[in-house]
Design a protein around this motif. Structure first.
Motif, PDB file in Angstrom:
ATOM      1  N   UNK A   1      -6.940  11.714 -14.754  1.00 30.14           N
ATOM      2  CA  UNK A   1      -6.534  13.110 -14.941  1.00 30.14           C
ATOM      3  C   UNK A   1      -7.740  14.022 -15.157  1.00 30.14           C
ATOM      4  N   UNK A   2      -8.893  13.459 -15.512  1.00 28.29           N
ATOM      5  CA  UNK A   2     -10.104  14.255 -15.701  1.00 28.29           C
ATOM      6  C   UNK A   2     -11.041  14.230 -14.508  1.00 28.29           C
ATOM      7  N   UNK A   3     -10.602  13.658 -13.394  1.00 31.56           N
ATOM      8  CA  UNK A   3     -11.443  13.515 -12.203  1.00 31.56           C
ATOM      9  C   UNK A   3     -11.105  14.609 -11.202  1.00 31.56           C
ATOM     10  N   UNK A   4     -12.143  15.239 -10.642  1.00 30.10           N
ATOM     11  CA  UNK A   4     -11.918  16.272  -9.629  1.00 30.10           C
ATOM     12  C   UNK A   4     -11.964  15.700  -8.215  1.00 30.10           C
TER      13      UNK A   4
ATOM     14  N   UNK B   1     -14.031  16.834 -13.742  1.00 36.12           N
ATOM     15  CA  UNK B   1     -13.755  18.269 -13.728  1.00 36.12           C
ATOM     16  C   UNK B   1     -14.735  19.003 -14.639  1.00 36.12           C
ATOM     17  N   UNK B   2     -15.087  18.364 -15.741  1.00 34.61           N
ATOM     18  CA  UNK B   2     -16.050  18.926 -16.685  1.00 34.61           C
ATOM     19  C   UNK B   2     -17.456  18.747 -16.101  1.00 34.61           C
ATOM     20  N   UNK B   3     -18.158  19.849 -15.789  1.00 34.79           N
ATOM     21  CA  UNK B   3     -19.482  19.714 -15.170  1.00 34.79           C
ATOM     22  C   UNK B   3     -20.529  19.077 -16.089  1.00 34.79           C
ATOM     23  N   UNK B   4     -20.286  19.048 -17.387  1.00 33.80           N
ATOM     24  CA  UNK B   4     -21.230  18.436 -18.326  1.00 33.80           C
ATOM     25  C   UNK B   4     -21.091  16.913 -18.377  1.00 33.80           C
TER      26      UNK B   4
END
Length: 164
Positions: A90-93, A124-127
């Motif tokens: 769910x956190x993967x773009x 999804x989070x660029x950091x």
């Protein structure tokens, strides 16, 4: 009627047993090893609340499992440098294939030799740094055994899971 000498029959039986015993032992050893690998994989999955509906193991060195309901992927690499990873999809773009190769030329024929193949997960989070899961390492194995197709199939399956 054919008469069979008892000594010949005994010697033949011993020779057949001597031929079959190493094959049976190897088969037993492989099955028990596979059973231990599967047990360890399922224990880690259960500890993290994952029930993989889709699983794949190849070369007795790698294993992937996907739980599409909770959108989690579990990965095991066995061998000299074992690793375990759990990825929350769910956190993967996006997912890409990371392939490293080199060109070999023999006379007029050119061949591309794959040295490394991995699934790469971009968050999804660029950091958050990208995560790579090794599918094939040319240092461990001398040739591909369908890993390129396997990686493509898993990439497609995981992308469908991400976008559902």
């Amino acid at each position: 009627m054919i008469d069979i000498d008892p000594v010949t029959l005994i010697v033949s039986a011993i020779c057949m047993g001597a031929f079959i015993a190493p094959l049976a032992y190897q088969n037993f050893k492989v099955k028990s090893s596979e059973s231990l690998l599967q047990k360890s994989f399922l224990e880690v999955a259960q500890q993290n609340g994952i029930q993989p509906e889709i699983q794949e193991r190849w070369r007795n060195h790698y294993q992937l499992g996907l739980d599409p309901k909770c959108k989690k992927l579990i990965y095991h690499r066995y061998g000299a440098y074992p690793s375990q990873s759990i990825i929350d999809l769910s956190g993967i773009s996006k997912i890409t294939l990371d392939e490293k190769n080199h060109m070999v030329q023999v006379k007029k024929e050119k061949r591309v030799i794959i040295d490394y193949l991995a699934l790469q997960f971009h968050y999804k989070d660029p950091n958050h740094p990208t995560k790579s899961l090794e599918i094939y390492d040319g240092e461990l194995f001398s040739d591909l055994a369908g890993e390129r197709v396997l990686a493509g199939n898993w990439k497609t399956l995981l992308e469908k899971t991400i976008h559902s």
